[in-house]
Design a protein around this motif. Structure first.
Motif, PDB file in Angstrom:
ATOM      1  N   SER A  41      24.994 -66.744  -4.401  1.00  0.00           N
ATOM      2  CA  SER A  41      23.599 -67.091  -4.163  1.00  0.00           C
ATOM      3  C   SER A  41      23.039 -67.809  -5.389  1.00  0.00           C
ATOM      4  CB  SER A  41      22.777 -65.837  -3.865  1.00  0.00           C
ATOM      5  OG  SER A  41      22.837 -64.958  -4.960  1.00  0.00           O
ATOM      6  N   ARG A  42      22.118 -68.707  -5.141  1.00  0.00           N
ATOM      7  CA  ARG A  42      21.521 -69.487  -6.222  1.00  0.00           C
ATOM      8  C   ARG A  42      20.611 -68.591  -7.038  1.00  0.00           C
ATOM      9  NH1 ARG A  42      17.018 -72.337  -7.562  1.00  0.00           N
ATOM     10  NH2 ARG A  42      15.810 -71.615  -5.795  1.00  0.00           N
ATOM     11  N   GLN A  43      20.689 -68.697  -8.342  1.00  0.00           N
ATOM     12  CA  GLN A  43      19.838 -67.888  -9.195  1.00  0.00           C
ATOM     13  C   GLN A  43      18.443 -68.486  -9.246  1.00  0.00           C
ATOM     14  OE1 GLN A  43      21.321 -66.886 -12.984  1.00  0.00           O
ATOM     15  NE2 GLN A  43      23.000 -65.690 -12.172  1.00  0.00           N
ATOM     16  N   VAL A  44      17.455 -67.610  -9.228  1.00  0.00           N
ATOM     17  CA  VAL A  44      16.055 -68.030  -9.264  1.00  0.00           C
ATOM     18  C   VAL A  44      15.647 -68.208 -10.719  1.00  0.00           C
ATOM     19  CG1 VAL A  44      13.722 -67.384  -8.574  1.00  0.00           C
ATOM     20  CG2 VAL A  44      15.648 -66.703  -7.171  1.00  0.00           C
ATOM     21  N   THR A  45      14.905 -69.272 -10.986  1.00  0.00           N
ATOM     22  CA  THR A  45      14.470 -69.518 -12.359  1.00  0.00           C
ATOM     23  C   THR A  45      13.202 -68.720 -12.658  1.00  0.00           C
ATOM     24  OG1 THR A  45      13.061 -71.383 -11.767  1.00  0.00           O
ATOM     25  CG2 THR A  45      15.386 -71.868 -12.258  1.00  0.00           C
ATOM     26  N   ARG A  46      12.911 -68.576 -13.915  1.00  0.00           N
ATOM     27  CA  ARG A  46      11.703 -67.863 -14.350  1.00  0.00           C
ATOM     28  C   ARG A  46      10.448 -68.560 -13.836  1.00  0.00           C
ATOM     29  NH1 ARG A  46      10.683 -64.413 -18.998  1.00  0.00           N
ATOM     30  NH2 ARG A  46       8.473 -64.511 -19.512  1.00  0.00           N
ATOM     31  N   ALA A  47      10.460 -69.884 -13.853  1.00  0.00           N
ATOM     32  CA  ALA A  47       9.304 -70.652 -13.379  1.00  0.00           C
ATOM     33  C   ALA A  47       9.066 -70.410 -11.886  1.00  0.00           C
ATOM     34  CB  ALA A  47       9.515 -72.129 -13.649  1.00  0.00           C
ATOM     35  N   GLU A  48      10.147 -70.300 -11.116  1.00  0.00           N
ATOM     36  CA  GLU A  48      10.006 -70.036  -9.676  1.00  0.00           C
ATOM     37  C   GLU A  48       9.399 -68.653  -9.424  1.00  0.00           C
ATOM     38  OE1 GLU A  48      13.629 -72.690  -7.791  1.00  0.00           O
ATOM     39  OE2 GLU A  48      14.084 -70.725  -8.629  1.00  0.00           O
ATOM     40  N   VAL A  49       9.829 -67.674 -10.195  1.00  0.00           N
ATOM     41  CA  VAL A  49       9.292 -66.318 -10.050  1.00  0.00           C
ATOM     42  C   VAL A  49       7.816 -66.299 -10.424  1.00  0.00           C
ATOM     43  CG1 VAL A  49       9.428 -63.959 -10.933  1.00  0.00           C
ATOM     44  CG2 VAL A  49      11.520 -65.195 -10.393  1.00  0.00           C
ATOM     45  N   GLN A  50       7.460 -66.989 -11.510  1.00  0.00           N
ATOM     46  CA  GLN A  50       6.065 -67.038 -11.924  1.00  0.00           C
ATOM     47  C   GLN A  50       5.204 -67.741 -10.874  1.00  0.00           C
ATOM     48  OE1 GLN A  50       6.442 -68.846 -15.824  1.00  0.00           O
ATOM     49  NE2 GLN A  50       6.202 -66.856 -16.830  1.00  0.00           N
ATOM     50  N   HIS A  51       5.720 -68.799 -10.281  1.00  0.00           N
ATOM     51  CA  HIS A  51       4.986 -69.521  -9.238  1.00  0.00           C
ATOM     52  C   HIS A  51       4.777 -68.628  -8.014  1.00  0.00           C
ATOM     53  CE1 HIS A  51       3.552 -72.799  -6.770  1.00  0.00           C
ATOM     54  NE2 HIS A  51       4.469 -72.502  -5.871  1.00  0.00           N
ATOM     55  N   GLU A  52       5.821 -67.893  -7.635  1.00  0.00           N
ATOM     56  CA  GLU A  52       5.697 -66.983  -6.484  1.00  0.00           C
ATOM     57  C   GLU A  52       4.655 -65.900  -6.761  1.00  0.00           C
ATOM     58  OE1 GLU A  52       8.410 -63.994  -3.720  1.00  0.00           O
ATOM     59  OE2 GLU A  52       9.357 -65.138  -5.320  1.00  0.00           O
ATOM     60  N   LEU A  53       4.655 -65.356  -7.959  1.00  0.00           N
ATOM     61  CA  LEU A  53       3.672 -64.337  -8.322  1.00  0.00           C
ATOM     62  C   LEU A  53       2.263 -64.911  -8.305  1.00  0.00           C
ATOM     63  CD1 LEU A  53       3.099 -61.449  -9.172  1.00  0.00           C
ATOM     64  CD2 LEU A  53       3.545 -62.117 -11.529  1.00  0.00           C
ATOM     65  N   GLU A  54       2.102 -66.125  -8.787  1.00  0.00           N
ATOM     66  CA  GLU A  54       0.785 -66.767  -8.754  1.00  0.00           C
ATOM     67  C   GLU A  54       0.311 -66.963  -7.311  1.00  0.00           C
ATOM     68  OE1 GLU A  54       1.460 -70.343 -10.971  1.00  0.00           O
ATOM     69  OE2 GLU A  54       1.420 -69.309 -12.905  1.00  0.00           O
ATOM     70  N   GLU A  55       1.217 -67.351  -6.428  1.00  0.00           N
ATOM     71  CA  GLU A  55       0.849 -67.509  -5.017  1.00  0.00           C
ATOM     72  C   GLU A  55       0.443 -66.184  -4.395  1.00  0.00           C
ATOM     73  OE1 GLU A  55       3.145 -71.230  -3.037  1.00  0.00           O
ATOM     74  OE2 GLU A  55       4.360 -69.432  -3.361  1.00  0.00           O
ATOM     75  N   LEU A  56       1.175 -65.119  -4.714  1.00  0.00           N
ATOM     76  CA  LEU A  56       0.844 -63.793  -4.173  1.00  0.00           C
ATOM     77  C   LEU A  56      -0.513 -63.326  -4.687  1.00  0.00           C
ATOM     78  CD1 LEU A  56       4.337 -62.065  -4.454  1.00  0.00           C
ATOM     79  CD2 LEU A  56       3.159 -62.710  -2.346  1.00  0.00           C
ATOM     80  N   GLU A  57      -0.770 -63.550  -5.961  1.00  0.00           N
ATOM     81  CA  GLU A  57      -2.058 -63.160  -6.528  1.00  0.00           C
ATOM     82  C   GLU A  57      -3.195 -63.979  -5.926  1.00  0.00           C
ATOM     83  OE1 GLU A  57      -1.253 -63.618 -10.712  1.00  0.00           O
ATOM     84  OE2 GLU A  57      -0.748 -61.495 -10.922  1.00  0.00           O
ATOM     85  N   ALA A  58      -2.929 -65.239  -5.577  1.00  0.00           N
ATOM     86  CA  ALA A  58      -3.961 -66.102  -5.003  1.00  0.00           C
ATOM     87  C   ALA A  58      -4.401 -65.615  -3.620  1.00  0.00           C
ATOM     88  CB  ALA A  58      -3.453 -67.537  -4.909  1.00  0.00           C
ATOM     89  N   VAL A  59      -3.522 -64.904  -2.912  1.00  0.00           N
ATOM     90  CA  VAL A  59      -3.894 -64.407  -1.584  1.00  0.00           C
ATOM     91  C   VAL A  59      -4.313 -62.937  -1.616  1.00  0.00           C
ATOM     92  CG1 VAL A  59      -2.523 -66.089  -0.311  1.00  0.00           C
ATOM     93  CG2 VAL A  59      -1.505 -63.889  -0.930  1.00  0.00           C
ATOM     94  N   GLY A  60      -4.474 -62.377  -2.831  1.00  0.00           N
ATOM     95  CA  GLY A  60      -5.042 -61.045  -2.928  1.00  0.00           C
ATOM     96  C   GLY A  60      -4.154 -59.935  -3.448  1.00  0.00           C
ATOM     97  N   TYR A  61      -2.885 -60.204  -3.715  1.00  0.00           N
ATOM     98  CA  TYR A  61      -1.996 -59.156  -4.231  1.00  0.00           C
ATOM     99  C   TYR A  61      -2.259 -58.948  -5.710  1.00  0.00           C
ATOM    100  CZ  TYR A  61       2.173 -56.671  -5.713  1.00  0.00           C
ATOM    101  OH  TYR A  61       3.029 -55.756  -6.259  1.00  0.00           O
ATOM    102  N   SER A  62      -2.319 -57.681  -6.124  1.00  0.00           N
ATOM    103  CA  SER A  62      -2.552 -57.371  -7.524  1.00  0.00           C
ATOM    104  C   SER A  62      -1.431 -56.473  -8.039  1.00  0.00           C
ATOM    105  CB  SER A  62      -3.895 -56.668  -7.697  1.00  0.00           C
ATOM    106  OG  SER A  62      -4.073 -56.298  -9.044  1.00  0.00           O
ATOM    107  N   PRO A  63      -0.501 -57.025  -8.820  1.00  0.00           N
ATOM    108  CA  PRO A  63       0.602 -56.208  -9.327  1.00  0.00           C
ATOM    109  C   PRO A  63       0.158 -55.222 -10.400  1.00  0.00           C
ATOM    110  CG  PRO A  63       0.746 -58.414 -10.227  1.00  0.00           C
ATOM    111  CD  PRO A  63      -0.369 -58.419  -9.220  1.00  0.00           C
ATOM    112  N   SER A  64      -1.030 -55.374 -10.932  1.00  0.00           N
ATOM    113  CA  SER A  64      -1.492 -54.502 -12.006  1.00  0.00           C
ATOM    114  C   SER A  64      -1.973 -53.142 -11.512  1.00  0.00           C
ATOM    115  CB  SER A  64      -2.617 -55.181 -12.787  1.00  0.00           C
ATOM    116  OG  SER A  64      -3.730 -55.401 -11.937  1.00  0.00           O
ATOM    117  N   GLN A  65      -1.953 -52.922 -10.200  1.00  0.00           N
ATOM    118  CA  GLN A  65      -2.403 -51.632  -9.673  1.00  0.00           C
ATOM    119  C   GLN A  65      -1.407 -50.516  -9.939  1.00  0.00           C
ATOM    120  OE1 GLN A  65      -3.283 -52.282  -5.566  1.00  0.00           O
ATOM    121  NE2 GLN A  65      -5.276 -53.182  -5.996  1.00  0.00           N
ATOM    122  N   GLY A  66      -0.207 -50.844 -10.370  1.00  0.00           N
ATOM    123  CA  GLY A  66       0.778 -49.824 -10.701  1.00  0.00           C
ATOM    124  C   GLY A  66       1.379 -49.203  -9.462  1.00  0.00           C
ATOM    125  N   ASP A  67       1.590 -47.895  -9.505  1.00  0.00           N
ATOM    126  CA  ASP A  67       2.192 -47.171  -8.389  1.00  0.00           C
ATOM    127  C   ASP A  67       1.148 -46.904  -7.322  1.00  0.00           C
ATOM    128  OD1 ASP A  67       4.711 -47.150  -9.466  1.00  0.00           O
ATOM    129  OD2 ASP A  67       4.429 -45.256 -10.509  1.00  0.00           O
TER     130      ASP A  67
END
Length: 106
Positions: A41-67
């Protein structure tokens, strides 16, 4: 004379163990060779992961909520929103509208 018969008793099982070990190594190597030929499988780059996280945060996901008790559901909902956004963008480019029904062809 006793040493000759003792050598045979020890030598034959030892020879059988060596042969069995060699057979096991050869068969396990061929099994590994078969599984290694699968496409990696193709390895995902750091920039791709950061872009995906930015997209998720833009639609309301907040990873800082913890558990969070809603963890699997909230990230899945955000991923569904991002997927819907991407589909809408693709539809806008191709000029189609997704209604959820199949169009009748004349």
């Amino acid at each position: 004379m006793k040493s000759d018969s003792m050598n045979r008793l020890v030598d034959q099982p030892l020879r059988a163990l060596v042969i069995a070990g060699a057979v096991l190594m050869v068969t396990s190597a061929s099994v590994y060779a078969q599984t290694a030929s699968e496409p990696a499988s193709r390895q995902v780059t750091r920039a791709e992961v950061q872009h995906e996280l930015e997209e998720l945060e833009a639609v309301g996901y907040s990873p800082s909520q913890g558990d969070d008790a809603d963890y699997p559901a909230d990230i899945q909902a955000a991923e569904a929103k991002v997927a819907a956004k991407h589909q809408a963008e693709r539809n806008a480019v191709t000029g189609t509208i997704q209604t959820g029904q199949t169009a009748l062809t004349p």
